[in-house]
Design an enzyme around this catalytic site. Structure first.
Site, PDB file in Angstrom:
ATOM      1  N   GLU A 244      16.643 -18.255  -9.358  1.00 36.66           N
ATOM      2  CA  GLU A 244      16.280 -16.886  -9.727  1.00 36.66           C
ATOM      3  C   GLU A 244      15.561 -16.859 -11.082  1.00 36.66           C
ATOM      4  O   GLU A 244      14.579 -16.133 -11.263  1.00 36.66           O
ATOM      5  CB  GLU A 244      17.548 -16.008  -9.752  1.00 36.66           C
ATOM      6  CG  GLU A 244      17.419 -14.629 -10.362  1.00 36.66           C
ATOM      7  CD  GLU A 244      16.452 -13.687  -9.646  1.00 36.66           C
ATOM      8  OE1 GLU A 244      15.862 -14.064  -8.627  1.00 36.66           O
ATOM      9  OE2 GLU A 244      16.263 -12.569 -10.166  1.00 36.66           O
TER      10      GLU A 244
ATOM     11  N   LYS B 214       5.876  -4.474  -4.709  1.00 36.57           N
ATOM     12  CA  LYS B 214       7.309  -4.232  -4.861  1.00 36.57           C
ATOM     13  C   LYS B 214       8.032  -4.396  -3.541  1.00 36.57           C
ATOM     14  O   LYS B 214       9.107  -4.969  -3.474  1.00 36.57           O
ATOM     15  CB  LYS B 214       7.519  -2.822  -5.427  1.00 36.57           C
ATOM     16  CG  LYS B 214       8.991  -2.439  -5.603  1.00 36.57           C
ATOM     17  CD  LYS B 214       9.630  -3.269  -6.690  1.00 36.57           C
ATOM     18  CE  LYS B 214      11.103  -2.973  -6.881  1.00 36.57           C
ATOM     19  NZ  LYS B 214      11.792  -4.104  -7.536  1.00 36.57           N
TER      20      LYS B 214
ATOM     21  N   ASN C  20      -0.986   1.341   5.748  1.00 36.00           N
ATOM     22  CA  ASN C  20      -0.141   0.332   5.112  1.00 36.00           C
ATOM     23  C   ASN C  20       0.312  -0.603   6.227  1.00 36.00           C
ATOM     24  O   ASN C  20       0.894  -0.133   7.205  1.00 36.00           O
ATOM     25  CB  ASN C  20       1.065   1.013   4.446  1.00 36.00           C
ATOM     26  CG  ASN C  20       2.097   0.008   3.948  1.00 36.00           C
ATOM     27  OD1 ASN C  20       1.797  -1.174   3.786  1.00 36.00           O
ATOM     28  ND2 ASN C  20       3.310   0.471   3.705  1.00 36.00           N
ATOM     29  N   GLY C  21       0.031  -1.900   6.105  1.00 34.33           N
ATOM     30  CA  GLY C  21       0.455  -2.836   7.142  1.00 34.33           C
ATOM     31  C   GLY C  21      -0.671  -3.763   7.545  1.00 34.33           C
ATOM     32  O   GLY C  21      -1.661  -3.911   6.811  1.00 34.33           O
TER      33      GLY C  21
ATOM     34  N   TRP D 237      -3.074  -2.664  -1.449  1.00 34.02           N
ATOM     35  CA  TRP D 237      -2.714  -4.039  -1.812  1.00 34.02           C
ATOM     36  C   TRP D 237      -3.431  -4.921  -0.786  1.00 34.02           C
ATOM     37  O   TRP D 237      -3.102  -4.902   0.399  1.00 34.02           O
ATOM     38  CB  TRP D 237      -1.197  -4.215  -1.744  1.00 34.02           C
ATOM     39  CG  TRP D 237      -0.722  -5.549  -2.236  1.00 34.02           C
ATOM     40  CD1 TRP D 237      -0.464  -5.894  -3.535  1.00 34.02           C
ATOM     41  CD2 TRP D 237      -0.437  -6.709  -1.449  1.00 34.02           C
ATOM     42  NE1 TRP D 237      -0.039  -7.198  -3.589  1.00 34.02           N
ATOM     43  CE2 TRP D 237      -0.022  -7.718  -2.326  1.00 34.02           C
ATOM     44  CE3 TRP D 237      -0.507  -6.990  -0.081  1.00 34.02           C
ATOM     45  CZ2 TRP D 237       0.336  -8.996  -1.891  1.00 34.02           C
ATOM     46  CZ3 TRP D 237      -0.148  -8.258   0.357  1.00 34.02           C
ATOM     47  CH2 TRP D 237       0.267  -9.253  -0.549  1.00 34.02           C
TER      48      TRP D 237
ATOM     49  N   CYS E 201       0.825  -1.218   0.000  1.00 34.03           N
ATOM     50  CA  CYS E 201       0.000   0.000   0.000  1.00 34.03           C
ATOM     51  C   CYS E 201       0.859   1.268   0.000  1.00 34.03           C
ATOM     52  O   CYS E 201       1.924   1.298   0.623  1.00 34.03           O
ATOM     53  CB  CYS E 201      -0.878   0.037   1.231  1.00 34.03           C
ATOM     54  SG  CYS E 201      -1.852  -1.437   1.472  1.00 34.03           S
TER      55      CYS E 201
ATOM     56  N   LYS F 200      11.830 -15.403 -11.509  1.00 36.43           N
ATOM     57  CA  LYS F 200      11.549 -14.305 -12.437  1.00 36.43           C
ATOM     58  C   LYS F 200      10.433 -14.708 -13.398  1.00 36.43           C
ATOM     59  O   LYS F 200       9.496 -13.972 -13.633  1.00 36.43           O
ATOM     60  CB  LYS F 200      12.833 -14.024 -13.212  1.00 36.43           C
ATOM     61  CG  LYS F 200      13.212 -12.651 -13.530  1.00 36.43           C
ATOM     62  CD  LYS F 200      13.774 -11.745 -12.496  1.00 36.43           C
ATOM     63  CE  LYS F 200      13.029 -11.658 -11.207  1.00 36.43           C
ATOM     64  NZ  LYS F 200      13.833 -11.093 -10.143  1.00 36.43           N
TER      65      LYS F 200
ATOM     66  N   GLU G 248       6.909 -15.101 -11.651  1.00 36.27           N
ATOM     67  CA  GLU G 248       6.252 -13.910 -11.117  1.00 36.27           C
ATOM     68  C   GLU G 248       5.679 -12.996 -12.193  1.00 36.27           C
ATOM     69  O   GLU G 248       4.676 -12.342 -11.957  1.00 36.27           O
ATOM     70  CB  GLU G 248       7.141 -13.140 -10.128  1.00 36.27           C
ATOM     71  CG  GLU G 248       8.281 -12.350 -10.698  1.00 36.27           C
ATOM     72  CD  GLU G 248       9.042 -11.556  -9.606  1.00 36.27           C
ATOM     73  OE1 GLU G 248      10.229 -11.335  -9.780  1.00 36.27           O
ATOM     74  OE2 GLU G 248       8.421 -11.156  -8.604  1.00 36.27           O
TER      75      GLU G 248
ATOM     76  N   HIS H 292      16.635 -37.117  -8.468  1.00 34.90           N
ATOM     77  CA  HIS H 292      16.016 -37.399  -7.170  1.00 34.90           C
ATOM     78  C   HIS H 292      14.558 -36.964  -7.130  1.00 34.90           C
ATOM     79  O   HIS H 292      13.987 -36.795  -6.058  1.00 34.90           O
ATOM     80  CB  HIS H 292      16.814 -36.709  -6.050  1.00 34.90           C
ATOM     81  CG  HIS H 292      18.227 -37.192  -5.986  1.00 34.90           C
ATOM     82  ND1 HIS H 292      18.569 -38.396  -5.411  1.00 34.90           N
ATOM     83  CD2 HIS H 292      19.370 -36.665  -6.475  1.00 34.90           C
ATOM     84  CE1 HIS H 292      19.881 -38.570  -5.535  1.00 34.90           C
ATOM     85  NE2 HIS H 292      20.389 -37.536  -6.179  1.00 34.90           N
TER      86      HIS H 292
ATOM     87  N   ARG I  59       4.631   0.076  -6.340  1.00 37.22           N
ATOM     88  CA  ARG I  59       4.620  -0.774  -5.154  1.00 37.22           C
ATOM     89  C   ARG I  59       3.631  -1.925  -5.279  1.00 37.22           C
ATOM     90  O   ARG I  59       3.696  -2.885  -4.519  1.00 37.22           O
ATOM     91  CB  ARG I  59       4.245   0.077  -3.921  1.00 37.22           C
ATOM     92  CG  ARG I  59       5.246   1.163  -3.627  1.00 37.22           C
ATOM     93  CD  ARG I  59       4.668   2.184  -2.698  1.00 37.22           C
ATOM     94  NE  ARG I  59       4.557   1.684  -1.335  1.00 37.22           N
ATOM     95  CZ  ARG I  59       5.447   1.930  -0.383  1.00 37.22           C
ATOM     96  NH1 ARG I  59       6.505   2.648  -0.656  1.00 37.22           N
ATOM     97  NH2 ARG I  59       5.275   1.464   0.826  1.00 37.22           N
TER      98      ARG I  59
END
Ligand code: M6R
Length: 603
Positions: A476, A598, A98-99, A74, A2, A480, A483, A499, A27
């Protein structure tokens, strides 16, 4: 997550708040809203979706007023909907948050019993209702906020407005970042410098537990105990709010292409002619016996790569962990531990909590992009990665700059511990200095990656494989890709293939193999052959020598040759571009992928 903006001014604030919210779009959010005081009365507009919906709404139903607060939400508690969007209002109180309020269920039950019923599903509305209840008991806004802050638990940044109070805005911070500014008859509140940069050049970052009472003529800050405190003003760069795509279609593309330039800036700061020069007093490695590295997401993979460097070059044992696990498993930290926290934003809630856990027991070092962030301020020392503002949700240039700083720290440790002779250090420094140019060269395979990505975009699952420091690069690459393209992807250590994951392999599952021609190359190629023998389509990412020595890959991507130890810096490029072009082919929102934020300022 947020974003918060608040303004007391002598002009109409809605359009200015909307612009500031636009700068906070990076964000991640799913709804937005603004509240103002007009003719003494509180009013608000809210809309689901992008800010365009809110601005359309404001065209048809304007929101006049010279005092206002705005928010991009968010969703945490309750789906994205108009009723759950902020600002939340209860009687004379409007609040943006925000939180997460952890005790909201108990507070809600208590308030409901007193006939303060919520209309939304959010934890935030509880704050407004609680504050309203205190005002109904006869407290003034400042007293009511103070009592509210005493009762709420969790992480938050808050901004309040009050009906009938055109010249009052109250801001509070616990766990989530918030800055205030006051100058020339105006007052501002914002989640970060990017939001407020065009409006003011000086910010006061609230410290943990602080709350601020702002009017056009004054700014009073109180600490968690309610004692009036002075907090320093920080001058923010004129350019902080001037973030532009520079002709690129997406922030992510711009940031991928910026890497040679920002890596050069970063390396110049950390490398001398033939040795490492760490900022400030550097790090005294004489009594460091063990390194602990903690981070989340991409920053964690940077730590994972660096583990190979610290161990191989400095012969230092390294433990790495994701912050959300580290903070709760009560790890014992023996004497001589250096704890390193890596974070682009410097505000990731779990990484910050892990830092706080370590502070009393170990020396702490932050490796951050945002130098004014909580993690930078709370660690014993902070090293900047100098990547410049990273706007795309998918971290790209911050990753390569994190690697560069961690490489410098590992080399500095090796020199101090005499596990590397000065001429060997000089050779590594010389190689690292060539990285920006090599990265530019790696970017030249962009068209090839775009072609391959068109086919990848049809897959349902994709595997990434790598050995040694290419294992975290496989992780990574998979992160990437998933997402931003929403394709299921997993990264594996090549040796783990047999395995379990080999059971997934058939002609429908592309397998991307990161394999520079290093001493481990032959072993990775054997794993690749096992994939091809089962009909799997391999995309081999290697240097010219590696590509020449293998037949049968479905596709090949050439990366410049580089001493194996530093190869992760270059293999970041195919990891990023394959993800980027796969997302383009799928038509997803590259810069603001669904459900992602973000900076993850809640647990
Ligand atoms: O700001 P931080 O570096 O602490 O953020 C950590 C992760 O949230 C971040 O790297 C995330 O995984 C990115 N979206 C990955 O591209």
């Amino acid at each position: 997550m947020c974003g918060i903006v608040g303004i007391l001014a002598d002009y109409e604030v809605s359009p200015v708040i909307l612009e500031a919210l636009r700068r906070l779009e990076y964000r991640g959010y799913d709804s937005a809203g603004i509240a103002t005081i007009h003719d003494g009365h509180l009013d608000r507009r809210r809309a689901v979706g992008k800010l365009r919906s809110l601005s359309d709404h404001l065209v048809h139903d304007p929101l006049p007023g010279r005092s206002g607060i705005g928010h991009t939400r968010w969703a945490t508690h309750g789906k994205p909907s108009k009723i759950n969007a902020h600002p939340h209002r209860a009687g004379p109180v409007a609040v943006v948050h925000n939180g997460i309020i952890e005790n909201f269920a108990a507070l809600r039950a208590e308030l409901r019993a007193r006939n303060y019923g919520p209309e939304s599903e959010t934890d935030t509305e509880t704050i407004a209702l609680l504050c309203q209840s205190f005002m109904d008991d006869g407290l003034d806004p400042q007293e009511a906020v103070a009592r509210t802050l005493d009762r709420i638990e969790g992480a938050f940044a808050l901004a309040f407005l009050f009906d009938g109070e055109d010249d009052l805005m109250i801001a509070a911070r616990r766990g989530s970042p918030l800055a205030v500014a006051h100058a020339g008859g105006e007052a501002f509140v914002g989640s970060d410098a990017i939001a407020l940069a065009p409006l003011t050049d000086r910010l006061i970052y609230l410290e943990e537990g602080d709350w601020a009472v702002l009017t056009r003529a004054s700014c009073r800050i109180f600490d968690a105990m309610g004692t009036a405190v002075d907090r320093p003003e920080t001058r923010i760069a004129e350019t902080a709010g001037r973030v532009e795509k520079g002709g690129h279609r997406h922030w992510m593309a711009k940031e991928i292409h910026e890497q040679p330039a920002v890596l050069d800036i970063c390396l110049n700061r950390y490398l001398g002619a033939d040795a490492v020069t760490l900022p400030g007093d550097g790090i005294d490695f004489t009594d460091v016996r063990r390194v602990v590295m903690v981070a989340c997401g991409t920053a964690y993979y940077a730590c994972h790569v660096a583990k190979y460097w610290f161990e191989a070059l400095a012969r230092l044992p390294v433990e790495i962990d994701v912050a959300s696990e580290f903070r709760y498993r009560e790890p014992p930290l023996e004497e001589g531990t250096l704890a390193i926290f890596v974070s682009q934003s410097g505000e990731t809630a779990d990484t910050l909590a892990a830092l706080r856990y370590c502070k009393a027991q170990a020396r702490t070092l932050a490796v951050v992009n945002v130098e004014t962030s909580s993690i930078a301020r709370e660690a014993d020392a902070a090293f900047p990665i100098l990547a410049g503002a990273e706007i795309g949700v998918a971290s790209t240039k911050a990753f390569t700059c994190q690697l560069a700083v961690l490489a410098a720290i590992a080399l500095s440790a090796a020199a101090a511990r005499r596990t590397l002779a000065p001429d060997a250090t000089a050779e590594h420094v010389a190689t690292l200095r060539k990285m920006p140019a090599l990265l530019s060269q790696a970017l030249q395979s962009e068209d090839r990656m775009e072609d391959i990505a068109r086919t990848l975009s049809e897959a349902r699952d994709i595997l990434f494989l790598g050995r040694g420091a290419m294992f975290p690069m496989a992780l990574e690459g998979a992160l990437k890709l998933k997402e931003i393209s929403y394709i299921h992807a997993e990264g594996y250590a090549s040796g783990e293939l047999k395995h379990g994951p080999i059971a997934l392999v058939d002609e429908s599952v592309p397998v991307i193999v990161f394999a520079p021609s290093d001493p481990l190359f032959g072993k990775t190629v054997s794993n690749m052959q096992e994939v091809m023998a089962r009909g799997g389509r391999v995309v081999l990412v290697s240097d010219a020598k590696g590509l020449r020595s293998v037949d049968g890959a479905w596709a090949e991507i050439e990366v410049p040759a580089v001493p194996a130890i530093w190869a992760p810096l270059l293999y970041a490029v195919p990891a990023q571009l394959l993800a980027y072009y796969t997302a383009i082919a799928k038509g997803t929102d590259v810069d603001q992928p669904r459900n992602l934020a973000k900076s993850v300022t809640v647990e």
